[in-house]
Design a protein around this motif. Structure first.
Motif, PDB file in Angstrom:
ATOM      1  N   TYR A  38       0.836  -1.208   0.000  1.00  0.00           N
ATOM      2  CA  TYR A  38       0.000   0.000   0.000  1.00  0.00           C
ATOM      3  C   TYR A  38       0.872   1.261   0.000  1.00  0.00           C
ATOM      4  O   TYR A  38       0.576   2.229  -0.711  1.00  0.00           O
ATOM      5  CB  TYR A  38      -0.913   0.001   1.222  1.00  0.00           C
ATOM      6  CG  TYR A  38      -1.595   1.329   1.443  1.00  0.00           C
ATOM      7  CD1 TYR A  38      -2.721   1.691   0.712  1.00  0.00           C
ATOM      8  CD2 TYR A  38      -1.092   2.234   2.380  1.00  0.00           C
ATOM      9  CE1 TYR A  38      -3.332   2.915   0.900  1.00  0.00           C
ATOM     10  CE2 TYR A  38      -1.702   3.463   2.584  1.00  0.00           C
ATOM     11  CZ  TYR A  38      -2.813   3.805   1.839  1.00  0.00           C
ATOM     12  OH  TYR A  38      -3.406   5.019   2.022  1.00  0.00           O
ATOM     13  N   LEU A  39       1.925   1.253   0.786  1.00  0.00           N
ATOM     14  CA  LEU A  39       2.792   2.426   0.882  1.00  0.00           C
ATOM     15  C   LEU A  39       3.462   2.750  -0.451  1.00  0.00           C
ATOM     16  O   LEU A  39       3.594   3.923  -0.816  1.00  0.00           O
ATOM     17  CB  LEU A  39       3.855   2.213   1.965  1.00  0.00           C
ATOM     18  CG  LEU A  39       3.352   2.260   3.406  1.00  0.00           C
ATOM     19  CD1 LEU A  39       4.446   1.788   4.361  1.00  0.00           C
ATOM     20  CD2 LEU A  39       2.903   3.668   3.774  1.00  0.00           C
ATOM     21  N   HIS A  42       0.767   4.238  -2.587  1.00  0.00           N
ATOM     22  CA  HIS A  42       0.405   5.540  -2.023  1.00  0.00           C
ATOM     23  C   HIS A  42       1.462   6.596  -2.336  1.00  0.00           C
ATOM     24  O   HIS A  42       1.137   7.744  -2.664  1.00  0.00           O
ATOM     25  CB  HIS A  42       0.221   5.395  -0.513  1.00  0.00           C
ATOM     26  CG  HIS A  42      -0.350   6.607   0.149  1.00  0.00           C
ATOM     27  ND1 HIS A  42      -1.414   7.318  -0.356  1.00  0.00           N
ATOM     28  CD2 HIS A  42      -0.004   7.248   1.301  1.00  0.00           C
ATOM     29  CE1 HIS A  42      -1.705   8.336   0.436  1.00  0.00           C
ATOM     30  NE2 HIS A  42      -0.850   8.314   1.446  1.00  0.00           N
ATOM     31  N   GLY A  45       1.256   7.627  -5.967  1.00  0.00           N
ATOM     32  CA  GLY A  45       0.122   8.529  -6.129  1.00  0.00           C
ATOM     33  C   GLY A  45       0.399   9.913  -5.582  1.00  0.00           C
ATOM     34  O   GLY A  45       0.032  10.926  -6.190  1.00  0.00           O
ATOM     35  N   ASN A  46       1.066   9.982  -4.432  1.00  0.00           N
ATOM     36  CA  ASN A  46       1.395  11.284  -3.829  1.00  0.00           C
ATOM     37  C   ASN A  46       2.273  12.138  -4.748  1.00  0.00           C
ATOM     38  O   ASN A  46       2.131  13.363  -4.791  1.00  0.00           O
ATOM     39  CB  ASN A  46       2.115  11.082  -2.500  1.00  0.00           C
ATOM     40  CG  ASN A  46       1.160  10.759  -1.367  1.00  0.00           C
ATOM     41  OD1 ASN A  46      -0.044  10.650  -1.566  1.00  0.00           O
ATOM     42  ND2 ASN A  46       1.701  10.596  -0.175  1.00  0.00           N
ATOM     43  N   ARG A  81      -9.508   0.227   2.290  1.00  0.00           N
ATOM     44  CA  ARG A  81      -9.414   0.752   3.653  1.00  0.00           C
ATOM     45  C   ARG A  81      -9.627  -0.332   4.692  1.00  0.00           C
ATOM     46  O   ARG A  81      -8.897  -0.397   5.697  1.00  0.00           O
ATOM     47  CB  ARG A  81     -10.440   1.873   3.848  1.00  0.00           C
ATOM     48  CG  ARG A  81     -10.079   3.177   3.160  1.00  0.00           C
ATOM     49  CD  ARG A  81     -11.251   4.132   3.173  1.00  0.00           C
ATOM     50  NE  ARG A  81     -10.896   5.449   2.619  1.00  0.00           N
ATOM     51  CZ  ARG A  81     -11.783   6.377   2.293  1.00  0.00           C
ATOM     52  NH1 ARG A  81     -13.091   6.139   2.463  1.00  0.00           N
ATOM     53  NH2 ARG A  81     -11.389   7.543   1.816  1.00  0.00           N
ATOM     54  N   THR A 143      -8.229  13.348   5.627  1.00  0.00           N
ATOM     55  CA  THR A 143      -9.393  12.546   5.225  1.00  0.00           C
ATOM     56  C   THR A 143     -10.690  13.128   5.774  1.00  0.00           C
ATOM     57  O   THR A 143     -11.648  13.348   5.031  1.00  0.00           O
ATOM     58  CB  THR A 143      -9.245  11.084   5.686  1.00  0.00           C
ATOM     59  OG1 THR A 143      -8.056  10.527   5.115  1.00  0.00           O
ATOM     60  CG2 THR A 143     -10.439  10.258   5.224  1.00  0.00           C
TER      61      THR A 143
END
Length: 235
Positions: A38-39, A42, A45-46, A81, A143
């Motif tokens: 996931y990291l 992520h 994407g960042n 999530r 969020t």
């Protein structure tokens, strides 16, 4: 004479695995790898934030429509999530229980500390606590917007990120957490490989190198965003 009723039951295989030290280490390794995957996604994407608000906000919207029309709006994101929360909880619980088990097994501190123990190994527990607190702050900031600096704008993640990293405390919290993350990955990746039976004498050097490179790339990739805001590259 009445027969005694047998009430004791053998624990299930899943429970037996979970109760064992090897089982808890395996849960830690697998959940850690899920979070690592996931990291990586992520972070990639960042980095789209450097292409401007249009691209970054469109990417955030795409995450919510991923899987349509088969999946409804945000369903795929909620599946991710839920899996991620389950991995975080499993990782934290197994780490805590292993830590308590280790303390009970060795109630007295060593007179001489092991000199060859790495800094990352010695700070894994504190690093985990720092990351746990950071996750809560990060969710409330970007969020839900409950602790967001300035006016939180739903559906405009680019503006929200710029707001957060326009404050000194937002940068300090994020950068400290990312440094802790790098140390956690550096030790955790190699440890997970040993637990899952991937490690060996022949592969140890390659695994440690991969852990170092991965930790460095993720740390640098995540920190690049607040640095970009601070230097005006992202504004």
């Amino acid at each position: 004479m009445a027969l005694a009723t047998r009430t004791d039951r053998r624990p299930s295989k899943a429970r037996s695995v979970w109760d064992s030290t090897v089982g808890k280490k395996t849960v830690m390794a697998v959940s850690g790898l899920i979070m690592l995957l996931y990291l990586v996604v992520h972070m990639i994407g960042n980095l789209k934030i450097f292409f401007g608000p249009g691209d970054f906000n469109h990417y955030a919207h795409w995450l919510r429509t991923l899987g349509e029309p088969f999946m409804h709006y945000e369903w795929t994101l909620w599946v991710v999530r839920v899996v991620l929360v389950a991995a975080v909880v499993a990782h934290a619980v197994s780490a805590y229980q292993l830590s308590r088990r280790d303390i009970r097994a060795r109630p007295h501190k060593y007179v001489h500390k092991k000199a060859r123990t790495s800094y990352a190994t010695r700070t894994m527990r504190w690093g985990g606590i720092i990351l746990g607190l950071f996750i809560v702050w990060h969710i409330l900031d970007l969020t839900t917007g409950h602790v967001h600096a300035g006016g939180f704008e739903s559906g405009k993640p680019y503006q929200n990120v710029v707001d957060t990293f326009s404050t000194w405390y937002g940068n300090v919290i994020y950068i400290v957490a990312m440094l802790a993350l790098g140390l956690h990955i550096r030790h955790g990746f190699w440890s997970a490989a040993q637990t899952l039976g991937v490690g060996s004498r022949a592969r140890d050097r390659a695994l440690k190198t991969a852990a170092n490179v991965l930790a460095l790339l993720l740390t640098a990739g995540f920190i690049a965003v607040p640095v970009g805001v601070m230097t005006g590259v992202v504004s």
